[in-house]
Design an enzyme around this catalytic site. Structure first.
Site, PDB file in Angstrom:
ATOM      1  N   GLU A  67       0.802  -1.223   0.000  1.00  0.00           N
ATOM      2  CA  GLU A  67       0.000   0.000   0.000  1.00  0.00           C
ATOM      3  C   GLU A  67       0.841   1.283   0.000  1.00  0.00           C
ATOM      4  OE1 GLU A  67      -2.226  -3.408   0.865  1.00  0.00           O
ATOM      5  OE2 GLU A  67      -0.612  -2.667   2.150  1.00  0.00           O
ATOM      6  N   CYS A  89       8.864  -3.192   5.369  1.00  0.00           N
ATOM      7  CA  CYS A  89       9.740  -4.355   5.496  1.00  0.00           C
ATOM      8  C   CYS A  89       8.997  -5.579   4.974  1.00  0.00           C
ATOM      9  CB  CYS A  89      10.138  -4.556   6.958  1.00  0.00           C
ATOM     10  SG  CYS A  89      11.159  -6.018   7.239  1.00  0.00           S
ATOM     11  N   VAL A  90       9.581  -6.217   3.970  1.00  0.00           N
ATOM     12  CA  VAL A  90       9.025  -7.448   3.409  1.00  0.00           C
ATOM     13  C   VAL A  90      10.094  -8.525   3.600  1.00  0.00           C
ATOM     14  CG1 VAL A  90       8.044  -8.561   1.373  1.00  0.00           C
ATOM     15  CG2 VAL A  90       7.810  -6.083   1.668  1.00  0.00           C
ATOM     16  N   ILE A  91       9.794  -9.509   4.425  1.00  0.00           N
ATOM     17  CA  ILE A  91      10.756 -10.571   4.737  1.00  0.00           C
ATOM     18  C   ILE A  91      10.489 -11.771   3.843  1.00  0.00           C
ATOM     19  CG2 ILE A  91      11.626 -12.125   6.537  1.00  0.00           C
ATOM     20  CD1 ILE A  91      10.829  -9.945   8.575  1.00  0.00           C
ATOM     21  N   GLU A  94       8.457 -18.509   2.090  1.00  0.00           N
ATOM     22  CA  GLU A  94       8.617 -19.750   1.326  1.00  0.00           C
ATOM     23  C   GLU A  94       7.943 -19.701  -0.035  1.00  0.00           C
ATOM     24  OE1 GLU A  94       7.277 -22.936   3.815  1.00  0.00           O
ATOM     25  OE2 GLU A  94       8.683 -22.436   5.402  1.00  0.00           O
ATOM     26  N   HIS A  97       5.422 -14.759  -3.137  1.00  0.00           N
ATOM     27  CA  HIS A  97       4.735 -13.550  -2.684  1.00  0.00           C
ATOM     28  C   HIS A  97       5.733 -12.408  -2.464  1.00  0.00           C
ATOM     29  CE1 HIS A  97       1.573 -11.240  -0.682  1.00  0.00           C
ATOM     30  NE2 HIS A  97       2.439 -10.991   0.290  1.00  0.00           N
ATOM     31  N   PHE A 122      12.438   5.122  -1.416  1.00  0.00           N
ATOM     32  CA  PHE A 122      12.220   3.699  -1.153  1.00  0.00           C
ATOM     33  C   PHE A 122      13.010   3.307   0.097  1.00  0.00           C
ATOM     34  CE2 PHE A 122      13.236  -0.825  -1.800  1.00  0.00           C
ATOM     35  CZ  PHE A 122      12.010  -1.347  -2.137  1.00  0.00           C
TER      36      PHE A 122
END
Length: 158
Positions: A67, A89-91, A94, A97, A122
């Protein structure tokens, strides 16, 4: 990039101009809140340390990093905002995504910056693990929030 040789909080003082009269929007993802709140603290304090007035810093929260693009567009279209800092933060998980979200956010933020001819920064971590995120959100590798704020300041002095 944070490495053992360089901290995210280290920066050159080149191209840092007086920004005390400039306005900054900071958009913070609520997902991975422990990390993103630390990123916000770093960005906010860095802006204050460089003379930005508290009343010239506007914060908005969004549910997740995806978003950030739309929220940054809403903020960038406001004439009173000089620069927008996107923190998230995008970790890695598996599934794919992670790849889709990171790619969409990077492109979205870039497009907003170009559309409104304003710095839209960014400040999104894309680590493999929670520990790597913490290391880059005020831990041993510094704080990406600091780096994002300095980038916004420098871009306003371009």
């Amino acid at each position: 990039m944070a490495t053992s040789l360089k901290s995210l909080s280290d920066h050159s003082s080149k191209n840092i101009r007086n920004v005390s009269d400039r306005t900054f929007g900071i958009i913070v993802s609520e997902w991975n809140e422990e990390v993103t709140e630390s990123l916000f603290s770093g960005a906010y304090q860095t802006l204050l340390d460089h003379g930005v007035k508290k009343e010239n810093i506007f914060r908005k929260n969004v549910p997740g990093s995806f978003e950030l693009s739309l929220a940054s567009q809403w903020m960038a279209q406001e004439e009173g905002i000089d620069a927008v800092i996107c923190l998230g933060c995008v970790i890695q998980g598996e599934t794919k995504h992670f790849d889709f979200i990171c790619d969409a956010v990077a492109h979205g933020i870039t497009n907003v910056s170009l559309k409104y001819n304003k710095p839209v920064i960014f400040g999104v971590l894309t680590p493999n693990t929670q520990q790597q995120a913490l290391d880059r959100a005020g831990g041993k590798h510094g704080n990406k929030g600091d780096e994002a704020a300095i980038t916004a300041i420098k871009m306003l002095g371009f």
